[in-house]
Each structure stands twice: as structure tokens, then as C-alpha cells.
Scaffold this motif. Structure first.
Motif, PDB file in Angstrom:
ATOM      1  N   CYS A  77       0.800  -1.236   0.000  1.00 16.63           N
ATOM      2  CA  CYS A  77       0.000   0.000   0.000  1.00 16.63           C
ATOM      3  C   CYS A  77       0.831   1.284   0.000  1.00 16.63           C
ATOM      4  CB  CYS A  77      -0.934   0.008   1.205  1.00 16.63           C
ATOM      5  SG  CYS A  77      -1.969  -1.455   1.294  1.00 16.63           S
TER       6      CYS A  77
ATOM      7  N   CYS B 245       1.159   2.885  -3.409  1.00 25.03           N
ATOM      8  CA  CYS B 245      -0.045   2.713  -4.237  1.00 25.03           C
ATOM      9  C   CYS B 245      -0.917   3.967  -4.141  1.00 25.03           C
ATOM     10  CB  CYS B 245      -0.804   1.491  -3.714  1.00 25.03           C
ATOM     11  SG  CYS B 245      -2.371   1.186  -4.521  1.00 25.03           S
TER      12      CYS B 245
ATOM     13  N   GLN C  72      -3.955   4.003  -3.900  1.00 29.09           N
ATOM     14  CA  GLN C  72      -5.073   3.618  -3.040  1.00 29.09           C
ATOM     15  C   GLN C  72      -6.450   3.709  -3.727  1.00 29.09           C
ATOM     16  OE1 GLN C  72      -4.804   5.366   0.879  1.00 29.09           O
ATOM     17  NE2 GLN C  72      -2.764   4.543   1.170  1.00 29.09           N
TER      18      GLN C  72
ATOM     19  N   CYS D 235      -8.576   1.499  -3.745  1.00 27.52           N
ATOM     20  CA  CYS D 235      -9.529   0.800  -2.874  1.00 27.52           C
ATOM     21  C   CYS D 235     -10.366   1.788  -2.060  1.00 27.52           C
ATOM     22  CB  CYS D 235      -8.806  -0.170  -1.940  1.00 27.52           C
ATOM     23  SG  CYS D 235      -7.539   0.633  -0.921  1.00 27.52           S
TER      24      CYS D 235
ATOM     25  N   CYS E  55      -7.890  -3.218  -6.289  1.00 28.48           N
ATOM     26  CA  CYS E  55      -6.499  -3.324  -5.839  1.00 28.48           C
ATOM     27  C   CYS E  55      -5.646  -3.931  -6.955  1.00 28.48           C
ATOM     28  CB  CYS E  55      -6.450  -4.202  -4.589  1.00 28.48           C
ATOM     29  SG  CYS E  55      -4.781  -4.541  -4.029  1.00 28.48           S
ATOM     30  N   PRO E  56      -4.562  -3.272  -7.364  1.00 28.17           N
ATOM     31  CA  PRO E  56      -3.736  -3.812  -8.448  1.00 28.17           C
ATOM     32  C   PRO E  56      -3.110  -5.160  -8.087  1.00 28.17           C
ATOM     33  CG  PRO E  56      -2.719  -1.821  -7.501  1.00 28.17           C
ATOM     34  CD  PRO E  56      -4.083  -1.950  -6.900  1.00 28.17           C
TER      35      PRO E  56
HETATM   36  S1  SF4 Z   1      -5.429  -0.788  -3.690  1.00 26.73           S
HETATM   37 FE1  SF4 Z   1      -4.421  -2.571  -2.717  1.00 26.73          FE
HETATM   38  S2  SF4 Z   1      -2.243  -2.046  -2.616  1.00 26.73           S
HETATM   39 FE2  SF4 Z   1      -3.379  -0.154  -3.057  1.00 26.73          FE
HETATM   40  S3  SF4 Z   1      -3.709   0.783  -1.021  1.00 26.73           S
HETATM   41 FE3  SF4 Z   1      -5.546  -0.434  -1.484  1.00 26.73          FE
HETATM   42  S4  SF4 Z   1      -5.136  -2.429  -0.562  1.00 26.73           S
HETATM   43 FE4  SF4 Z   1      -3.160  -1.362  -0.671  1.00 26.73          FE
END
Ligand code: SF4
Ligand code: B12
Ligand code: SF4
Length: 215
Positions: free
Chosen positions: A144, A147, A149, A151, A193-194
Motif C-alpha cells: 500500500c 499505491c 489507493q 480501494c 487493488c492492483p
Molecule cells: S489498492 Fe491494494 S495495494 Fe493499493 S492501497 Fe488499497 S489495498 Fe493497498
């Protein structure tokens, strides 16, 4: 003496992965347990193995829990461990807390567990409690930090955000036409989430879980 590599090999044969290992002192473990191995679906191998099982095809309720009981109890017997499950006890065994203690998954910005390999598809079918210490799994890094984010904003109705999970709003949306996307492909937050996207989980498996969650 049993090696972690042997446990991983036995789990892989059943479409499962030793996705976490918790030792004493990290968190409260069951009595007599020196090492707790968390078993997760090993994608993409898991779904074809499960869907060919007697439990999936017999038309009786809760096929995945019944599959887990049979397969993980057999693994436990073969490996000299005690089987524990994330379902079927009250109170439930603290799988979320054990998972965090394993260092292989973390709490994501939306609180769901996120794994370095499984992303937000992180989940467990059971655990094996061993009376002996078992070494350690290789270290992995939380995805994370680097990333953007997605999500945090992926839920079309804002039911699952960093502020929490409004399960009533989620269920209400799942009853609508637009909500069939989540029902068929799986939770849009978990899909965004990638890391999840690279895990190779069959959407049919997500649809199976969504039907169970929203029944
Ligand atoms: S999308 Fe996945 S990797 Fe990115 S912040 Fe959210 S949980 Fe973490
Ligand atoms: C009750 C429960 C729920 C409740 C949560 C309500 C609540 N706030 O209590 C509901 C029904 C909402 C729920 C939903 C889902 N859940 Co759930 N759930 C559980 C269960 C059976 C018990 C949790 C518990 O109370 N434990 C008892 C306490 C003492 O143990 P603990 O581990 O320390 O508890 C911590 C967690 O519960 C966490 N927590 C609190 N609220 C919530 C809410 C959610 C959704 C999560 C993930 C964690 C979480 O905080 C607690 C303290 O640290 C666990 C399995 C287990 N045995 O732990 C799965 C579990 C947490 N759930 C899981 C899953 C997969 C789901 C679903 C995604 C199912 C699905 N569709 O596939 C859905 C979410 C729907 C979606 N949008 O996709 C996974 C983890 C997934 C992840 N990546 O984080 C678990 C570990 C089950 C498993 N077999 O792997 N769940
Ligand atoms: S299943 Fe759909 S509605 Fe429910 S939290 Fe996930 S994205 Fe939101």
C-alpha cells in the motif's frame, strides 16, 4: 522432524497455500500451539480443485466450509497438527488477528486484509496448529505504501471506505441492477487493488462468495 517445506508441499497438492506462520509470543495462540500455519486458497489452482469436489457437486449447503473441514482435517492428521477453522465456532477463532501477526498480510486503507500476493482477495480456509516451532516464511513488503489507493474510493455507493464498512448500504446496493456487477465479478473495492488483479482468482469464485455473503 517436519519441515515447513513439507507442509507447503502437502497444502499445494490440495490447492492451498501456507500463507502465514505465527509463532509464540507474537499473539495469543491456542493451547499447546507453538506454530500456527494459516491456509489460504492458492490461486489459480484452488478453484478447479474445489469445483471438482464432492462437496461442490452434491447440492448440499455450505460446500466450501464442508470441503475445508474434510481437506484440512486430513492434512492435520497427516502432518500431526490440529485443524482450526474461521467458521463454525462461537466466538470465532481470531483469524484476522492471527493473519496480521503473520506479517504476510496487513490492514488495508479500508480495513480488509491485503496480502503481498493476494491483494484484497486475502482469505483463509483454515489453520494448522503444531506443537513444535517451524522456522519462518520469507519476508514480504506491504504493497500500500507505493499505491494510489484506488480501494479507498472504489465502492460505487461509498459503503466500504477508510471510514468503515456500512454493510446495510452494501447489501441494499447488491439488490439493485447496478449491484449485479459486484455480485458477478466480486466486490469492486477488492477488485480495484492492483495486487488483487494479478492474483489470478477466477471471477466465478468471487460470485460464489458474494452469493453466500448476500443470501
Ligand atoms: S489498492 Fe491494494 S495495494 Fe493499493 S492501497 Fe488499497 S489495498 Fe493497498
Ligand atoms: C463476522 C465476519 C464478517 C462480518 C463482519 C461484521 C463485523 N464487523 O463483525 C461480515 C458479515 C460483514 C463479513 C463480511 C465479509 N467478510 Co468476514 N469475517 C467475519 C469472521 C467470520 C469473524 C470476525 C470476528 O468477529 N472474529 C472474532 C475476533 C475476536 O477475531 P479477530 O480476527 O481478532 O477480529 C478482527 C476482525 O474481525 C476485524 N474486523 C472487524 N470488522 C471487520 C469487518 C470486515 C469485513 C473484516 C474483513 C474485518 C473486520 O477486527 C477484529 C479485531 O481486530 C471472520 C473469520 C474469523 N474467524 O475471524 C471473517 C473474515 C474477517 N471475513 C473475510 C471475508 C473474506 C469477508 C467477505 C469479503 C466475504 C466475501 N464476500 O467473500 C465479506 C465482505 C463483503 C464484501 N464487500 O466483499 C475474511 C478476511 C477478508 C479480508 N481480506 O480481510 C475472514 C478472515 C474470513 C476468511 N475465511 O478468510 N465478515
Ligand atoms: S460489494 Fe460492492 S457495494 Fe459492497 S462494499 Fe464492495 S463495492 Fe461496495
Amino acid at each position: 522432524m517436519l519441515a515447513l517445506a513439507d507442509i507447503r508441499k502437502a497444502a499445494h497438492r490440495q490447492g492451498l497455500d501456507a500463507a502465514g506462520l505465527v509463532g509464540p509470543g507474537q499473539v495469543a495462540l491456542p493451547d499447546g500451539c507453538e506454530s500456527l500455519v494459516l491456509l489460504a486458497p492458492d490461486e489459480p489452482a484452488f478453484w478447479p480443485i474445489f469445483t471438482q469436489s464432492a462437496e461442490y457437486t452434491d447440492g448440499q449447503p455450505d460446500p466450501m466450509d464442508r470441503w475445508s473441514l474434510r481437506v484440512i482435517a486430513a492434512l492435520a492428521a497427516a502432518l500431526g497438527a490440529r485443524a482450526l477453522f474461521p467458521f463454525g465456532t462461537q466466538p470465532p477463532h481470531p483469524f484476522y488477528t492471527w493473519a496480521l501477526a503473520s506479517g504476510q498480510v496487513w490492514s488495508s486503507p479500508v480495513q480488509f486484509l491485503v496480502g503481498a500476493r493476494s491483494g484484497l482477495w486475502a482469505s483463509y480456509r483454515g489453520a494448522l496448529a503444531f506443537a513444535d516451532p517451524l522456522g519462518a516464511l520469507p519476508e514480504v513488503a506491504k504493497p500500500c505504501a507505493t499505491c494510489a489507493q484506488p480501494c479507498a474510493t472504489a465502492c460505487p455507493v461509498g459503503a466500504l471506505t477508510p471510514e468503515g464498512y456500512d454493510t446495510a448500504a452494501c447489501h441494499a446496493y447488491l439488490d439493485t441492477d447496478a449491484g449485479q456487477d459486484c455480485m458477478i465479478q466480486g466486490c469492486a473495492v477488492r477488485r480495484a487493488c492492483p495486487v488483487s488483479a494479478a492474483f489470478g482468482r477466477n471471477p466465478a469464485q468471487s460470485a460464489f462468495h458474494m452469493r453466500h455473503f448476500h443470501r
